[in-house]
Design an enzyme around this catalytic site. Structure first.
Site, PDB file in Angstrom:
ATOM      1  N   SER A 196      19.823  13.952 -57.749  1.00  0.00           N
ATOM      2  CA  SER A 196      20.441  12.791 -57.116  1.00  0.00           C
ATOM      3  C   SER A 196      19.562  11.566 -57.353  1.00  0.00           C
ATOM      4  O   SER A 196      18.754  11.559 -58.291  1.00  0.00           O
ATOM      5  CB  SER A 196      20.653  13.048 -55.624  1.00  0.00           C
ATOM      6  OG  SER A 196      21.497  12.060 -55.079  1.00  0.00           O
ATOM      7  N   ASN A 197      19.703  10.554 -56.535  1.00  0.00           N
ATOM      8  CA  ASN A 197      18.891   9.345 -56.698  1.00  0.00           C
ATOM      9  C   ASN A 197      18.577   8.772 -55.318  1.00  0.00           C
ATOM     10  O   ASN A 197      18.989   9.339 -54.301  1.00  0.00           O
ATOM     11  CB  ASN A 197      19.644   8.337 -57.576  1.00  0.00           C
ATOM     12  CG  ASN A 197      21.024   8.061 -57.031  1.00  0.00           C
ATOM     13  OD1 ASN A 197      21.163   7.561 -55.931  1.00  0.00           O
ATOM     14  ND2 ASN A 197      22.052   8.436 -57.783  1.00  0.00           N
ATOM     15  N   ARG A 198      17.882   7.651 -55.275  1.00  0.00           N
ATOM     16  CA  ARG A 198      17.379   7.144 -54.000  1.00  0.00           C
ATOM     17  C   ARG A 198      18.394   6.296 -53.231  1.00  0.00           C
ATOM     18  O   ARG A 198      18.059   5.704 -52.209  1.00  0.00           O
ATOM     19  CB  ARG A 198      16.109   6.326 -54.244  1.00  0.00           C
ATOM     20  CG  ARG A 198      14.936   7.199 -54.685  1.00  0.00           C
ATOM     21  CD  ARG A 198      13.717   6.340 -54.948  1.00  0.00           C
ATOM     22  NE  ARG A 198      13.423   5.473 -53.820  1.00  0.00           N
ATOM     23  CZ  ARG A 198      12.997   4.214 -53.921  1.00  0.00           C
ATOM     24  NH1 ARG A 198      12.833   3.675 -55.106  1.00  0.00           N
ATOM     25  NH2 ARG A 198      12.750   3.504 -52.857  1.00  0.00           N
TER      26      ARG A 198
END
Ligand SMILES: Cc1cc2nc3c(=O)[nH]c(=O)nc-3n(C[C@H](O)[C@H](O)[C@H](O)COP(=O)(O)O)c2cc1C
Length: 404
Positions: free
Chosen positions: A213-215
Site C-alpha cells: 500500500s502507500n502512506r
C-alpha cells in the site's frame, strides 16, 4: 461559510427526562453558527432550568406566556415570526399529541402553532408510550402536516430496560438537521449534482495477511467529500479502510484493491457529474496473491515478489467520458509541473491537483496541503499551505468556476 450561519433556530424543550440533552444540542447548534432561542413547557422547567438556556444562548427563554414582557410584542408571535427553523427536543408524548391536534395552551405550544418555519420533532419517551397507537397516530399526523420526525433510537431507557424511545445523541440530531438544510438550499452551487470521490491508499494483497500500500491517510479525499456535500452535492465516497470518520450525509462504499476501486468507479461513472480521484492507487500489484500465508523459511534470502501493473483507472474512464468533470490528483517528489502537465493531457482531465509530497506539511497523512491546480489551456495556480478542508474549497470553487 456554515449552512447554519445566520439561521434563527427555536428549540422547544418539553418535560422529558432527555431534556438535559437539549442543553448540549443548543451548544452544538450555536457552535455551527446558528442563533438559538429556547421556549420551554412548564413541565420542562422541572427538569432543566430556563436560566441554563438563557445563559448559554444569551437570549431570554420563553416559558410563561402570560408574564409581562416587552409591551411592543406579543411573546409567542414575536418568537414564531423570528424563527427560521424550529426543533422540538425532546418532544414528549404529550407535546406530540398537542401539536398533532393544534392545541396551544402554553408558551411552547402557542409558539409552535404560530410559526410558519419548518418544524422538526425528536420524540423521546418510554418505549410503551412510543408504541402506543395514540402516539403513533399523532406522529403520523405530524408527518401528514409536513413536520419532519426523527425516529427515536433503541437503547437503555431511563426506566432501566431496553426499548425504542431513546433520544438520539445531540450530534446525530445536528447531522440530521444539517443534511436536511443542505438538501433544502437549492441555491447551493452543487445542488442537484452527483459527485463521486475516491480516497485512501489501495491495498494489493500479497497473501491473506500482507499487502502493498502507500502512506495515503484518505484525509484529502474525505475533505473533498465533506465540502462537496456542504456545497449541496449528492456525494458517494469510495474509500479504502482509513482511520477517519465517514463524512455525514455521504454514501460510503469500501474497497481494498485498485481492481475493486475500478469496478466501483466504473459502475457509478455514467451517472456522475463530477469525479474526484483523490485515492492513491497502487501502480503495481503482485502478479498472484497466494492463498496461504507465506511462511518464513529459515536461511532463505532473495525472496522475490513479482509485480505487474494495475489498471490505469483515469485513463480507462477518459474513454467513457460523456461530460463528467474529472479531477485527478498527482503526488510527485520531483519535476512536479512537468509530470502534472503530462498527466492532465494524457488522462484527459478537467483539472489536476498536484502536490509535491517531498515538501514539509504537504500531501500524505498531514492535515495541511499546498497544491498546484492545473486546468487545460490556463496558467497553473499554486495555493498557500492550507488545511485540507480549505484546499477542498479551493479545488471545488475552481471546478465550479470552470463549469463543473
Ligand atoms: C421523571 C419523569 C420523566 C419523564 N420522562 C418523560 C419522557 O421521557 N417522555 C415523555 O413523553 N414523557 C415523560 N414524562 C411525562 C411528562 O413529563 C408528562 O407527560 C408531562 O405532562 C409532559 O408535559 P409537557 O409535554 O408539557 O412538557 C416524564 C415524567 C417524569 C415525572
Amino acid at each position: 461559510m456554515s449552512i447554519w450561519q445566520d439561521q434563527h433556530v427555536t428549540v422547544v424543550v418539553s418535560g422529558g427526562i432527555a431534556s438535559y440533552k437539549a442543553i448540549y444540542l443548543v451548544r452544538q447548534l450555536m457552535k455551527q453558527g446558528a442563533t438559538v432561542r429556547v421556549t420551554m413547557t412548564a413541565h420542562a422547567t422541572e427538569f432543566v432550568t430556563p436560566l441554563t438556556f438563557q445563559t448559554l444562548t444569551q437570549q431570554p427563554v420563553f416559558s410563561d406566556e402570560f408574564t409581562m414582557q416587552d409591551p411592543k410584542h406579543v411573546g409567542h408571535v414575536a418568537l414564531a415570526d423570528w424563527t427560521d427553523l424550529m426543533i422540538m427536543v425532546p418532544a414528549t408524548a404529550n407535546l406530540i399529541a398537542k401539536v398533532a391536534n393544534g392545541i396551544a395552551d402554553d408558551a411552547a405550544t402557542t409558539t409552535i402553532l404560530a410559526t410558519t418555519a419548518p418544524k422538526y420533532v425528536v420524540p423521546a419517551m418510554n418505549s410503551h408510550m412510543y408504541a402506543n397507537p395514540a402516539t403513533q397516530r399523532n406522529l403520523a399526523q405530524l408527518q401528514t402536516d409536513g413536520l419532519q420526525v426523527l425516529t427515536p433510537a433503541t437503547g437503555m431507557l431511563a426506566e432501566g430496560y431496553v426499548g425504542r424511545g431513546r433520544m438520539p445523541e445531540p450530534d446525530e440530531i445536528v447531522d440530521w438537521l444539517t443534511q436536511t438544510l443542505i438538501d433544502q438550499q437549492t441555491d447551493l452551487p452543487l445542488h442537484g449534482k452527483k459527485v463521486l470521490v475516491t480516497a485512501g491508499g489501495t491495498r494489493e494483497m500479497i497473501d491473506p495477511v500482507r499487502y502493498i500500500s502507500n502512506r495515503s491517510s484518505g484525509k484529502m479525499g474525505y475533505a473533498m467529500a465533506t465540502v462537496a456535500r456542504e456545497l449541496g452535492a449528492e456525494v458517494t465516497l469510495i474509500s479504502t479502510p482509513t482511520a477517519l470518520t465517514q463524512p455525514a450525509g455521504v454514501q460510503y462504499i469500501e474497497v481494498l484493491s485498485a481492481a475493486e476501486l475500478l469496478t466501483q468507479v466504473t459502475a457509478k461513472f455514467a451517472t456522475t457529474d463530477m469525479l474526484v480521484m483523490a485515492a492513491a492507487v497502487s501502480d503495481y500489484r503482485p502478479v498472484k496473491a497466494v492463498d496461504q500465508k507465506i511462511k518464513k523459511q529459515p536461511g532463505q534470502t532473495g525472496l522475490t515478489l513479482e509485480l505487474t501493473e494495475t489498471a490505469d483507472i483515469l485513463k480507462q474512464l477518459a474513454a467513457q467520458k460523456t461530460g463528467q468533470f474529472v479531477i485527478g490528483f498527482a503526488a510527485e517528489t520531483q519535476h512536479l509541473l512537468a509530470n502534472a502537465e503530462k498527466k492532465l493531457a494524457e488522462k484527459k482531465l478537467d483539472m489536476l491537483v498536484a502536490n509535491d509530497v517531498s515538501q514539509p506539511g504537504v500531501g500524505f497523512n498531514g492535515d495541511t496541503n499546498q497544491v498546484t491546480l492545473l486546468t487545460p489551456n490556463s496558467t497553473p495556480v499554486t495555493t498557500n499551505l492550507l488545511s485540507k478542508t480549505e484546499i477542498a474549497h479551493s479545488v471545488l470553487t475552481a471546478a465550479i468556476n470552470r463549469g463543473a
